[in-house]
Write an enzyme that holds these catalytic residues in place. Structure first.
Site, PDB file in Angstrom:
ATOM      1  N   PRO A 173       5.958  39.379  25.524  1.00  0.00           N
ATOM      2  CA  PRO A 173       6.524  39.043  26.429  1.00  0.00           C
ATOM      3  C   PRO A 173       7.641  39.244  27.013  1.00  0.00           C
ATOM      4  O   PRO A 173       7.965  38.979  28.428  1.00  0.00           O
ATOM      5  CB  PRO A 173       6.171  37.621  25.427  1.00  0.00           C
ATOM      6  N   THR A 222      17.411  35.915  20.265  1.00  0.00           N
ATOM      7  CA  THR A 222      18.307  37.343  20.925  1.00  0.00           C
ATOM      8  C   THR A 222      18.703  37.439  22.303  1.00  0.00           C
ATOM      9  O   THR A 222      18.697  38.506  22.648  1.00  0.00           O
ATOM     10  CB  THR A 222      17.456  37.925  19.568  1.00  0.00           C
ATOM     11  N   SER A 223      16.678  37.475  22.904  1.00  0.00           N
ATOM     12  CA  SER A 223      16.598  37.359  24.417  1.00  0.00           C
ATOM     13  C   SER A 223      17.722  37.418  25.261  1.00  0.00           C
ATOM     14  O   SER A 223      18.437  38.262  26.221  1.00  0.00           O
ATOM     15  CB  SER A 223      15.310  37.593  24.346  1.00  0.00           C
ATOM     16  N   HIS A 276      -0.872   1.556  10.016  1.00  0.00           N
ATOM     17  CA  HIS A 276      -2.046   1.692   9.020  1.00  0.00           C
ATOM     18  C   HIS A 276      -2.019   2.560  10.222  1.00  0.00           C
ATOM     19  O   HIS A 276      -3.544   2.850  10.223  1.00  0.00           O
ATOM     20  CB  HIS A 276      -2.492   1.057   8.520  1.00  0.00           C
ATOM     21  N   GLY A 306       0.639  -1.113  -0.068  1.00  0.00           N
ATOM     22  CA  GLY A 306       0.279   0.049   0.148  1.00  0.00           C
ATOM     23  C   GLY A 306       0.757   1.630   0.096  1.00  0.00           C
ATOM     24  O   GLY A 306       1.767   1.660   0.755  1.00  0.00           O
ATOM     25  N   THR A 363       9.850  46.394  22.536  1.00  0.00           N
ATOM     26  CA  THR A 363      10.730  44.838  23.355  1.00  0.00           C
ATOM     27  C   THR A 363      10.822  44.881  24.750  1.00  0.00           C
ATOM     28  O   THR A 363       9.939  46.388  25.798  1.00  0.00           O
ATOM     29  CB  THR A 363      12.080  44.689  22.915  1.00  0.00           C
ATOM     30  N   GLY A 413       1.596   5.086   0.839  1.00  0.00           N
ATOM     31  CA  GLY A 413       1.146   6.537   2.060  1.00  0.00           C
ATOM     32  C   GLY A 413       2.642   5.844   3.261  1.00  0.00           C
ATOM     33  O   GLY A 413       2.236   6.099   4.334  1.00  0.00           O
ATOM     34  N   ASP A 431      -0.983  -8.302   0.938  1.00  0.00           N
ATOM     35  CA  ASP A 431       0.075  -8.046   0.010  1.00  0.00           C
ATOM     36  C   ASP A 431       0.923 -10.010   0.196  1.00  0.00           C
ATOM     37  O   ASP A 431       0.748 -10.077  -1.331  1.00  0.00           O
ATOM     38  CB  ASP A 431       0.839  -8.072   0.762  1.00  0.00           C
TER      39      ASP A 431
END
Length: 636
Positions: A616, A489-490, A237, A59, A545, A61, A116
């Protein structure tokens, strides 16, 4: 829950053929029989004239299985059914008529599913009657140990109980690889068959997932797991597994999977501790569809560590998407037990290059090196300077590590209170960042706070020193921990600010009294540190910021220090926290001009619901300031 209309197609029946067309168009050594959904090597005439040919399928998928393994060194052809449905015997027969070798014979590799086995079997018998092939053999792969003893297997098409036995899972790919290499190396059909059987009889696989899967054209997932549930032993499946549990760590999950494999009858006699010389193994960690590489590699690491702890030698390790289950968020782990007598041959087959879309020849090219799994912490650069051992060389160890005076009595409680406050507001910060960012701000802040608190533990590998002769070391150590635990970044902004404060305190060390920094000294250090920080960021007040909290806080300290009212440091701190809080509240109506929030839509709509919450980062920083204030108020 997966969305039922998530797939890019108009008609589910078209998706399989369209997918195979795309595969073959981008791999020019592949040919396609569209009506029968057969992918084959374009040079199949030469192949079947010179060697055993290999055919597999099942099959759809489960991509890259099975068409992704067609090519030199593996399969000669693969037959695709519709999603999770066996191909018909007629399709399979068309593949046999094309690529079966009349002189060398052919090997059929099938996963153990009723449809199968029946359809491939019928095609084989028809091919024999037609005289298509001199000899043909079939290997059935049944590597699933998630179907426990006494538990009935379920037919994937009808869902009814059956006697089919263990299912065929990701271990099938190792059968493709070994048998394909044996055939490419010119071995006879009997030899190729024995090589495939030796793999099949020594395989064990178990799957685990956080979700089932969504079949194209269906109304959604057939079953639903809870948001913090994990299912063990489910099929490819979406068939139910043998147990559903609360979600645990990667280590715990992998441990349970491998324990199940090692305790299975298939593996117990080969890898059990009673063996004087247990088999080695090949490890395959398979992505069931939508698991991230971050998770995959972490799971592979835990599997290797577990096997090492159980004295199981890993000859080769493979990680990737081999046999998927559409969009299932899970993994499977396969062990192939390799007896000493077969080790040389198996390694030869695995090392033989295969030119197919779904196999990476660079992966698992040599025996696994475990040295990279556990890298000891090394103190380098400033960490050496800040280490307890270095400080102890100049001071009594209890002074260097435990500290005394204002560092122990004032700074340490304030730092811990700040961290506790940051951890407490993590859910709120995360919720805010879900609206305005990428939802990591709260967890990043919590990670940094947790690392700092751990740094005060006597058992910590990296301590936060509390030596009154070098208070700058305390701040610098915190910066090191923040860098290691936060990132982003913070994290960078916090580290620059902390390093700059440490540098300012270092210049004042000889002037610092027994009670710590004065209000004027704090104002001087913070103001200079802010100037340093602003050399590296263009964010200012009004940009939405954390600077909208930080700048008012420091400015307020400066105003208190220059005031004629002779304020105490605690009074100045209280005013500064209030100024930071007001700055944070003001962000609710600000249009973001810096940071990740600038990429979010509706920036110009000040009446949008998004503008009813603060930034935040600014919110989290205020929580830190409030923790410091609370600790200082409690000490008065």
């Amino acid at each position: 829950m997966s969305h039922p209309d998530k797939y890019l197609l108009n008609d589910p029946k078209d998706l399989v053929v369209e997918s195979l067309q795309g595969l073959c168009a981008t791999h020019n050594f592949l040919g396609l029989d569209g009506p029968n959904k057969v992918v084959f090597c374009k040079d199949y005439e030469d192949i079947k004239e010179n060697q055993v040919t290999l055919i597999s399928g099942g099959g759809s998928g489960h991509e890259p299985a099975h068409a992704g393994y067609v090519g030199s060194g593996m399969l000669t052809a693969a037959v695709a059914g519709q999603v999770f449905a066996s191909p018909s015997s007629g399709q399979i027969l068309k593949a046999l008529r094309r690529v079966a070798s009349p002189d060398h014979g052919s090997l059929i590799i099938v996963k153990n599913y009723t449809g199968d086995v029946i359809n491939f079997g019928r095609a084989i018998e028809r091919a024999r009657w037609e005289g298509i092939v001199k000899d043909i053999k079939m290997v059935i792969v049944a590597d699933d140990v998630g179907v426990t003893s006494g538990q009935e297997a379920r037919d994937p098409e009808t869902g009814e109980a059956s006697d089919v036995g263990r299912r065929g899972l990701a271990g099938t790919v190792l059968v493709h690889k070994v048998a394909g290499a044996a055939a490419a190396l010119g071995e006879s059909l009997d030899e190729v068959y024995r090589a495939a059987q030796s793999v099949t009889s020594n395989l064990a696989t178990i799957g685990v997932s956080l979700s089932t899967c969504t079949v194209p054209g269906s109304s959604g997932e057939s079953r639903h797991l809870g948001p913090k549930e994990v299912e063990f032993g489910l099929g490819i499946h979406g068939e139910p597994g043998f147990e559903t549990k609360p979600l645990e760590t990667v280590k715990d999950t992998v441990t349970q999977m491998l324990r199940k494999i090692l305790e299975s009858p298939e593996m117990r006699t080969k890898l059990g501790r009673h063996q004087t010389k247990p088999h080695s193994v090949v490890l395959l960690v398979n992505n069931l569809g939508s698991t991230t590489l971050l998770e995959m590699n972490a799971a592979t690491r835990e599997a290797l560590l577990y096997l090492r702890s159980h004295h199981v030698r890993v000859l080769r390790a493979y990680t990737g998407a081999f046999v998927t289950a559409l969009d299932m968020h899970g993994i499977s782990i396969t062990l192939l037990a390799v007896h000493e007598s077969r080790e040389k041959a198996i390694l030869r087959y695995l090392s033989h290059e295969a030119h197919v879309p779904g196999w990476n020849n660079a992966s698992g090219a040599s025996e696994v090196s475990l040295s990279a799994l556990t890298i000891p912490l090394r103190k380098e650069g400033s960490q050496t300077l800040l280490s307890a051992e270095n400080l102890a060389a100049h001071n009594a160890p209890e002074v260097a590590v435990e500290g005394s005076g204002f560092l122990r009595d004032v700074w340490k409680p304030a730092i811990i209170a700040a961290c506790e406050s940051a951890i407490e507001v993590e859910p709120t910060v995360t919720r805010y960042d879900t609206v305005w960012g990428d939802a990591d701000c709260g967890l990043t802040l919590k990670s940094g706070a947790t690392a700092i608190m751990d740094g005060f533990s006597k058992d910590a590998d990296f301590h936060i020193p509390l030596d009154t002769k070098a208070p700058d070391h305390t701040i610098a150590a915190i910066s090191e921990l923040v860098e290691d635990s936060m990132g982003g970044t913070s994290g960078g902004l916090y580290c620059i600010m902390l390093d700059a404060v440490a540098a300012q305190i270092q210049g004042l060390t000889s002037e610092i009294g027994n009670d710590g920094l004065t209000l004027t000294q704090w104002a001087q250090c913070l103001t200079a540190a802010l100037e340093t920080l602003q050399r590296y960021t263009t964010a200012r007040k009004g940009h939405r910021t954390l600077m909208d909290s930080l700048i008012p806080f420091i400015e307020s300290f400066g105003q208190s220090a220059s005031s004629d009212q002779q304020e105490t440091t605690l009074q100045a701190l209280s005013k500064a926290v209030e100024a930071a809080r007001q700055g944070m509240e003001a962000t609710k109506k600000m249009v973001p001009r810096r940071g990740r929030a600038t990429y979010i839509g509706d920036q110009g709509s000040a009446d949008s619901e998004k503008y009813q919450i603060p930034d935040p980062g600014a919110y989290g920083l205020v929580a830190i300031f409030e923790g410091i204030l609370k600790a200082n108020q409690g000490s008065q």
